[in-house]
Design an enzyme around this catalytic site. Structure first.
Site, PDB file in Angstrom:
ATOM      1  N   ARG A  94       0.843  -1.190   0.000  1.00  0.00           N
ATOM      2  CA  ARG A  94       0.000   0.000   0.000  1.00  0.00           C
ATOM      3  C   ARG A  94       0.886   1.251   0.000  1.00  0.00           C
ATOM      4  O   ARG A  94       1.992   1.225   0.554  1.00  0.00           O
ATOM      5  CB  ARG A  94      -0.907   0.031   1.225  1.00  0.00           C
ATOM      6  CG  ARG A  94      -1.912  -1.113   1.300  1.00  0.00           C
ATOM      7  CD  ARG A  94      -2.755  -0.992   2.565  1.00  0.00           C
ATOM      8  NE  ARG A  94      -3.789  -2.021   2.638  1.00  0.00           N
ATOM      9  CZ  ARG A  94      -3.628  -3.209   3.233  1.00  0.00           C
ATOM     10  NH1 ARG A  94      -2.458  -3.504   3.801  1.00  0.00           N
ATOM     11  NH2 ARG A  94      -4.604  -4.085   3.258  1.00  0.00           N
TER      12      ARG A  94
ATOM     13  N   LYS B 141      -3.199  -1.350   8.405  1.00  0.00           N
ATOM     14  CA  LYS B 141      -4.638  -1.167   8.229  1.00  0.00           C
ATOM     15  C   LYS B 141      -5.435  -2.170   9.037  1.00  0.00           C
ATOM     16  O   LYS B 141      -6.440  -1.826   9.668  1.00  0.00           O
ATOM     17  CB  LYS B 141      -4.988  -1.283   6.736  1.00  0.00           C
ATOM     18  CG  LYS B 141      -6.435  -0.925   6.423  1.00  0.00           C
ATOM     19  CD  LYS B 141      -6.660  -0.878   4.926  1.00  0.00           C
ATOM     20  CE  LYS B 141      -8.093  -0.430   4.611  1.00  0.00           C
ATOM     21  NZ  LYS B 141      -8.336  -0.360   3.160  1.00  0.00           N
TER      22      LYS B 141
ATOM     23  N   ARG C  56      -0.587  -1.387  -6.676  1.00  0.00           N
ATOM     24  CA  ARG C  56      -1.054  -2.527  -5.868  1.00  0.00           C
ATOM     25  C   ARG C  56      -2.007  -3.408  -6.682  1.00  0.00           C
ATOM     26  O   ARG C  56      -1.914  -4.633  -6.660  1.00  0.00           O
ATOM     27  CB  ARG C  56      -1.724  -1.990  -4.613  1.00  0.00           C
ATOM     28  CG  ARG C  56      -2.286  -3.030  -3.650  1.00  0.00           C
ATOM     29  CD  ARG C  56      -2.744  -2.303  -2.398  1.00  0.00           C
ATOM     30  NE  ARG C  56      -3.529  -3.135  -1.497  1.00  0.00           N
ATOM     31  CZ  ARG C  56      -3.005  -3.961  -0.613  1.00  0.00           C
ATOM     32  NH1 ARG C  56      -1.698  -4.092  -0.532  1.00  0.00           N
ATOM     33  NH2 ARG C  56      -3.778  -4.663   0.193  1.00  0.00           N
TER      34      ARG C  56
ATOM     35  N   HIS D  72      -4.398  -8.756   3.047  1.00  0.00           N
ATOM     36  CA  HIS D  72      -5.841  -8.641   3.237  1.00  0.00           C
ATOM     37  C   HIS D  72      -6.284  -9.452   4.448  1.00  0.00           C
ATOM     38  O   HIS D  72      -5.630 -10.439   4.833  1.00  0.00           O
ATOM     39  CB  HIS D  72      -6.592  -9.130   1.989  1.00  0.00           C
ATOM     40  CG  HIS D  72      -6.617  -8.117   0.892  1.00  0.00           C
ATOM     41  ND1 HIS D  72      -6.760  -8.445  -0.431  1.00  0.00           N
ATOM     42  CD2 HIS D  72      -6.509  -6.760   0.926  1.00  0.00           C
ATOM     43  CE1 HIS D  72      -6.739  -7.358  -1.166  1.00  0.00           C
ATOM     44  NE2 HIS D  72      -6.597  -6.325  -0.370  1.00  0.00           N
TER      45      HIS D  72
ATOM     46  N   TYR E 259     -10.833  -6.825  -5.574  1.00  0.00           N
ATOM     47  CA  TYR E 259     -10.036  -6.960  -6.790  1.00  0.00           C
ATOM     48  C   TYR E 259     -10.656  -7.943  -7.773  1.00  0.00           C
ATOM     49  O   TYR E 259      -9.960  -8.578  -8.557  1.00  0.00           O
ATOM     50  CB  TYR E 259      -8.613  -7.415  -6.423  1.00  0.00           C
ATOM     51  CG  TYR E 259      -7.858  -6.400  -5.614  1.00  0.00           C
ATOM     52  CD1 TYR E 259      -7.086  -5.426  -6.234  1.00  0.00           C
ATOM     53  CD2 TYR E 259      -7.939  -6.393  -4.226  1.00  0.00           C
ATOM     54  CE1 TYR E 259      -6.395  -4.476  -5.490  1.00  0.00           C
ATOM     55  CE2 TYR E 259      -7.254  -5.445  -3.472  1.00  0.00           C
ATOM     56  CZ  TYR E 259      -6.489  -4.486  -4.118  1.00  0.00           C
ATOM     57  OH  TYR E 259      -5.813  -3.543  -3.382  1.00  0.00           O
TER      58      TYR E 259
END
Length: 454
Positions: free
Chosen positions: A283, A315, A393, A416, A426
């Site tokens: 990221r 994140k 990304r 993720h 995605y």
């Protein structure tokens, strides 16, 4: 005979202590209801008022005030949606880019349309009408972000007993307009970007003259004929190839775009950043906060443990990961470290020792906009147009998927929370890979292929 006493006149009724008072306001031509809430510590009487065209309307409003008072709610009569949102924004701390986004959306959509509405008068119908109006011009994602801002602002007002319920939580968002999904570079485009970032060439491979006359500037162009300066030649212009060496172009904008006259091009410092972005899908916030103590060039491992968030943490907990570096990334990082050591010596006391892998020439960190600008400049120089850093990304996910990497490995690499997030966010770059059953069936029925084909 004694005369009976005359009938007594009915006693005039007075309000008991605590009863509400309703009177006619001659000046404003309306009824005014008053509730007494006692006295302050300095002896001043505390009152709440309500106004209406009829006594019944005022009485209903007074009943609502009583309900709020029993629930411990005190909504100022002049407290607006705009004040509510501003109070929430003042109470939070996020990174500057996020705060700028919050303020921009509030200033552009919330304040002009419903900002003047009193918070106590804002109901679910108003909220539904507001979002349906926005849906005519905004995408679903933008609507979700604006709803989140309103919901959290009113929730803060609830905590401070300024409102009873959060009406924004009661509505469903409309569909909104189609958004602009993030793109993913092809393998060929990604290769061009990495080659350009290494300083070994650009996507502009020839020099052309686009002119109807004899004279005209020459431009750097791609094989497809796109000019580096972005100029669109006149339909009647004659396109003539003059050379295969872009340095011979005379267009100043083309030369600036390609950095031909730059003695020390700062964008060539970031080859390692582009390699990590395109090959590992880091990221932008993770790239900006990556430090040298989290990069082991001997073992070829990078520990992604921090990000450019308020807390500095990644994140999600699953985003904290250790990744094996591709050989190209190790080579690029070693060259980058040597270049940065030279910059540190040259800066001397002006150097900011943040131990960052990717930073300005004096050691200060990049902002989100500064990183996006550099990323876009490199992709334009590579001849593939404008791309922003997060699309690197997407590119990594697309290339891994198209080359047979499992969805679980992709999810672990990009950090993720689960494979569901990878498949959902995605989905437009993930290559369907449900081939296991077909492979088994081919093995079982392979001896019948010839007869079936005939």
């Amino acid at each position: 005979m004694v005369n009976p006493p005359p009938p007594s006149e009915p006693k005039k009724r007075y309000r008991a202590h605590g009863d509400d008072g309703i009177s006619w306001d001659k000046i404003n031509k309306c009824y005014v209801g008053t509730i007494s809430l006692g006295f302050t510590v300095d002896g001043k009487r505390v009152r709440r008022t309500a106004r209406g065209r009829t006594k019944a309307e005022v009485k209903n409003k007074l009943d609502e005030l009583h309900t709020e008072i029993k629930a411990g709610i005190h909504t100022p009569a002049t407290y607006t949606i705009e004040q509510c949102v501003k109070d929430w924004l003042d109470s939070i701390e996020r990174d500057p880019h996020t705060m700028a986004t919050f303020h921009s959306q509030a200033g552009k959509w919330i304040y002009p349309k419903i900002g003047a509405t009193k918070l106590k008068d804002f109901n679910a119908t108003d909220a539904d009408r507001f979002f349906r109006e926005l849906a005519k011009s905004l995408s679903k994602r933008s609507l979700m972000m604006i709803k989140s801002t309103l919901r959290r602002s009113i929730r803060r007002a609830q905590v401070h007993d300024l409102i009873g319920r959060n009406v924004v939580e009661l509505i469903d968002l409309p569909t909104g307009q189609p958004g602009h999904p993030s793109r993913a570079m092809t393998e060929d485009q990604a290769a061009k970007v990495l080659t350009t970032a290494s300083g070994m060439g650009t996507g502009y491979v020839k020099v052309v003259k686009a002119s109807k006359g004899r004279y005209g500037a020459t431009h750097a162009a791609t094989e497809a004929g796109e000019l580096a300066c972005g100029t669109k030649p006149h339909p009647d212009a004659l396109i003539t190839e003059m050379s295969r060496e872009p340095k011979e172009t005379t267009c100043r904008t083309c030369r600036a775009q390609l950095g031909i006259d730059d003695i020390d091009d700062p964008n060539l410092r970031l080859e390692a950043l582009f390699v990590l972005s395109v090959t590992l899908g880091l990221r932008p916030g993770e790239l900006r906060k990556l430090t040298w103590d989290h990069v082991d060039l001997t073992r070829g491992v990078a520990h992604i443990w921090r990000s450019a968030s308020k807390s500095g943490d990644t994140k999600t907990p699953k985003s904290k990961r250790s990744l094996t570096l591709p050989k190209r990334a190790i080579v690029a990082l070693k060259a980058h470290k040597a270049r940065q050591d030279h910059e540190r010596l040259r800066a001397g006391e002006a150097w900011h020792d943040n131990n960052l892998v990717f930073c300005h020439e004096n050691g200060t960190p990049y902002t989100s906009d500064q990183l996006n600008w550099r990323f876009s400049k490199m992709t334009r120089r590579a001849g593939i147009g404008h791309w922003h850093a997060h699309e690197g990304r997407h590119t990594a996910v697309s290339i891994m998927s198209s080359n047979g990497v499992s969805i679980q490995d992709i999810s672990d690499t990009v950090g993720h929370k689960s494979t569901h997030v990878t498949e959902t966010v995605y989905r437009h770059v993930i290559v369907p890979a449900i081939r296991g059953g077909a492979t088994v069936m081919d093995d079982i029925f392979d001896d019948n292929d010839d007869t079936q084909t005939a």
